[in-house]
Structures are given as C-alpha cells and as structure tokens.
Design an enzyme around this catalytic site. Structure first.
Site, PDB file in Angstrom:
ATOM      1  CG  ASN A 220      43.322  39.650  50.429  1.00  0.00           C
ATOM      2  OD1 ASN A 220      43.576  39.857  51.604  1.00  0.00           O
ATOM      3  ND2 ASN A 220      42.563  38.637  50.025  1.00  0.00           N
ATOM      4  CG  ASP A 289      35.673  38.108  45.584  1.00  0.00           C
ATOM      5  OD1 ASP A 289      35.175  37.451  46.524  1.00  0.00           O
ATOM      6  OD2 ASP A 289      35.781  39.349  45.598  1.00  0.00           O
ATOM      7  CE  LYS A 299      60.237  30.788  39.430  1.00  0.00           C
ATOM      8  NZ  LYS A 299      61.613  31.136  39.696  1.00  0.00           N
ATOM      9  CG  PHE A 333      33.860  41.865  58.614  1.00  0.00           C
ATOM     10  CD1 PHE A 333      33.331  40.960  59.529  1.00  0.00           C
ATOM     11  CD2 PHE A 333      34.605  42.926  59.095  1.00  0.00           C
ATOM     12  CE1 PHE A 333      33.555  41.106  60.891  1.00  0.00           C
ATOM     13  CE2 PHE A 333      34.846  43.088  60.451  1.00  0.00           C
ATOM     14  CZ  PHE A 333      34.313  42.175  61.349  1.00  0.00           C
ATOM     15  CE  LYS A 351      28.520  38.091  50.102  1.00  0.00           C
ATOM     16  NZ  LYS A 351      29.967  37.958  50.158  1.00  0.00           N
TER      17      LYS A 351
END
Ligand code: C5P
Length: 415
Positions: A220, A289, A299, A333, A351
């Site tokens: 990300n 996630d 590959k 966060f 959490k």
C-alpha cells in the site's frame, strides 16, 4: 515564560537585515539568556562583530580556525565549534540567507556557523530574509522543505517593502517576533524534555509487503513518515523506542532501535517478541489485511488470460496487542475515507485501544505519502479532539502529549 539562564547561539548571515540582529541580541540578553553570536564572513560586511560583542557582553565568533588578531571579539579555536554546539540550548539564525538555508539543507560545513550547526543537536529556529525572487526560487523552497522535514522551526519571513526595492515575501520577521519564537521554543523543549523517560514504546510503521511470488508483492501507499516521526519524538522525550518498520525509504530516527520486516506475519512476530518489554504500543503501520494464500515458489508467467489470487486474512496486530493489553497504553490509527469519528470509535472499542488517531485518507496533501496530516483524537472519556493540519512531526508531538492524561484516566478507571 522566559527561561532564565538559557544559552542561545545567535547565527547571523550576510544579508542587509543583519543590522536587525543587533536588536534581537539586545532583546535576548534582556530576557536573561546568555547569547553567543556567530557571524558568517559576509555578515561582518553588514554589521561589526563589535556591535554584537557589546550587546551580548560576549566575544563574537567569526572564524572556524584559531586566529588571534588585535580584537578578542574574533578569537576562536578549531574545536570551538563542537564546544559551542554542546554548550548551548538553542540555535537561532537571523537573518537566515538563501545561502545558509542551502548549506544547512545539504550539510555543508565551510565556516564556523555551518560546521557548528552540524554538531548542534538542539532546536534550530530560522528567520529567513532575502529578496522575493530568491525566496520564491524552487531551490530555496526545496531547501526550506528539507529543513522543515528535519524539524527545523521557522519564523517569518514577512511580506512588505524589501531593501532591494521590491515588495513581497522575504523581509526578516520583527526582532520581537523572533525573540518570542525563541522563548516559546525554549519553553516547549524544556516542558517536553524527557517526560517519557522510563517508558518503552513499541511502534509499528510503514506498509507491509505480502508476496504473490518471489518478485511481486501486494502493498500500500504508506510512507512510514507518521510512525517514524512518533518514534523520533518519543526518543527525544526520553523513551526507549523499538520501531518495527515495514519497507520504507526513511533513515532510522536517532536513538531508536529499528527492526525491519516485510510481511504482516513478520511484523506480528517482531511485535509479539517485544511486547513484554513495552509499556506503550502504538500501531501506526498500514498492515495488509489480506495476503496471498499460496504464494508461488517461482515467478508467475503471463500465460493465462486471467489470473485470480486467493487471499486470506492476516492477523490484526493491534487487536492482538489489545487482547494482551495488561497495564499498557495502546494507541491505534484509523485511516478512513468517511465517517471518521464513528469508525475511530468503533475501532477503539473493537481493538481495546486507549486512543485512536483517525485521519481521512484521499485528501490532497495529508495522510499517506504526505509530510502533513490532520487528525482526530478519539478516546473513551472525551469528545473527539481535532488536531488541525500540521507537519507530521508536530502531530507526533501532540499524540505523545496524550500519554500522561491517558495514564491518569486509566488509573481513575481501575481505582
Ligand atoms: O481496522 P484497520 O486496519 O483500519 O485498523 C487500523 C489500525 O490497526 C492501525 O493502528 C493499524 O496499525 C492496525 N492494524 C494492525 N494489524 C492489522 C491491521 C491493522 O495492527 N493486520
């Protein structure tokens, strides 16, 4: 409140505004600070060292190498730059010329001021002054940005009539404004100094990479800057900091133990191995996630017309730490694209966090890959508190400021 007895280095660059540094020196002395003036060679063309020596009741340094002339005002030694760097609490540079900004940004050390600056570890306040075009030049702006990213503080420049006859940005901030910024910065560094001593803070930062095959990954856009800024500030405030970092292009912050990992699984293992030692956990990382269920050993070839990759959930590290919370302060966060407060609150409960720092992602100039952020602090007992857009280092300090009140309310709840 001025800090009596604080020791200030007043760096003076070679610009016409150098004459105003005499007034600044007077104001700083008036506030009870001891002032060590350091002038560049070109500054001495605009203002005599004797003026600053008389106002500061101190010799003025103008040279890197030992030299003795008929005036003690310009006496210095080859290692004096280290002594001056170590003995003083704050460096204010007024005027900070375009040349000085460039030298500071690139770590050049051609004279006493720039060499001492490299050895100085305290807060640095820059008061730039130059012609508008020089100020607006892309090189100056990039240098300034570099310095701000390193935590340098800025006062001014003001806009108005300039000595060159132009009108625009580039005028040195008023000496009183600079003196006030010095006082505020001293107060801030004194107030915050070592308040996290005794804490061990475990922080995750950056993205994770989940292997598809030996060369491809799912990842990300997290740059790691927010987590690194928190780590840096926490270490500066006296904490032992263990930073578990995904792959990022950032230098390790000073005084921080960095454990480099790639995948969510490796990040979880590094966190769990260090959790026992930690009194505070801050999960800043943008942990994947999901990960490919069966990463290929070789590959993948582009022979198929379609390719499906089966994903399986990773462990939620923050939730796992929340389950084993004990007496720890746990901070998470929440990067959201909508319903910031509600989502943050939900994650706080889910959490077992004491604080969730929620930020909108997808906004211009904040969040992932940006130097700035704008966040909402969500706790159990109080209304969400907004921290307006600011540099990530500044946001980092505001988050760390929450630790003491969080401890108090945790104690009150358990009493
Ligand atoms: O649920 P969400 O992923 O939005 O929650 C974000 C928070 O959870 C962040 O503090 C992040 O570091 C943490 N997290 C984690 N492990 C995961 C996913 C998220 O620690 N696998």
């Amino acid at each position: 409140m001025p800090r009596e007895g604080a020791r200030i280095i007043l760096g003076v660059g070679g610009g016409i505004a150098a004459y105003k540094s005499a007034e600044l020196a007077r104001l700083l002395v008036q506030r009870g600070y001891s002032v060590q003036a350091v002038m560049t060679h070109s500054a001495t063309q605009f203002l005599t060292p004797l003026t600053l020596a008389s106002l500061t009741h101190n010799k003025v340094i103008t040279n890197l190498f030992a030299e003795r002339d008929d005036s003690t005002a310009t006496l210095s030694s080859a290692i004096e730059h280290i002594d001056v760097a170590l003995e003083n609490d704050l460096l204010v540079v007024a005027p900070a010329t375009a040349d000085l900004l460039a030298q500071f940004a690139h770590g050049l050390a051609g004279d006493f001021l720039t060499t001492m600056h490299l050895a100085f570890t305290g807060p640095v306040l820059l008061a730039p002054a130059m012609n508008t075009n020089m100020w607006n030049h892309a090189a100056t702006q990039v240098n300034l940005k570099t310095l701000q990213q390193r935590g340098y503080h800025l006062v001014g420049p003001d806009a108005g009539d300039l000595a060159c006859g132009m009108v625009g940005a580039g005028r040195l901030a008023e000496p009183l404004e600079i003196a006030d910024a010095v006082t505020a910065l001293l107060h801030q560094s004194l107030h915050q100094s070592r308040d996290l001593a005794g804490e061990t803070i475990l922080i995750t930062a950056g993205p994770t990479q989940e292997a598809i095959d030996p060369v491809r990954v799912i990842t990300n856009r997290s740059s790691g800057r927010m987590g690194y800024a928190i780590a840096e500030k926490a270490a500066a405030r006296g904490a032992r900091v263990i930073l578990v970092s995904g792959p990022v292009a950032l230098a390790p912050p000073m005084g921080v133990e960095v454990l480099r990992v790639e995948s969510a699984e490796q990040m979880k293992n590094a966190v769990m191995a260090n959790l026992e030692a930690a009194s505070i956990f801050i999960g800043v990382a943008a942990v994947a996630d999901y990960r490919p269920r069966h990463p290929a050993d070789q590959k993948l070839k582009k022979t198929a017309s379609r390719l499906s990759i089966e994903l399986e959930p990773t462990t939620d590290i923050l939730a796992e730490v929340g389950r084993q919370k004990g007496d720890r302060i746990v901070i998470g966060f929440a990067a959201e694209t909508q319903n910031l407060a509600a989502e943050g609150k939900r994650k706080l409960e889910l959490k077992h966090c004491d604080l969730v720092v929620a930020n909108l992602v997808g906004l211009d100039g904040t969040g992932f890959e940006s130097d700035e952020n704008e966040v909402l602090l969500i706790t159990r007992d109080a209304e969400p508190k907004a921290i307006p857009r600011a540099a990530k280092r500044e946001i980092a300090s505001r988050i760390l400021d929450q630790i003491a009140p969080l401890r108090l309310s945790a104690r009150a709840r358990n009493a």
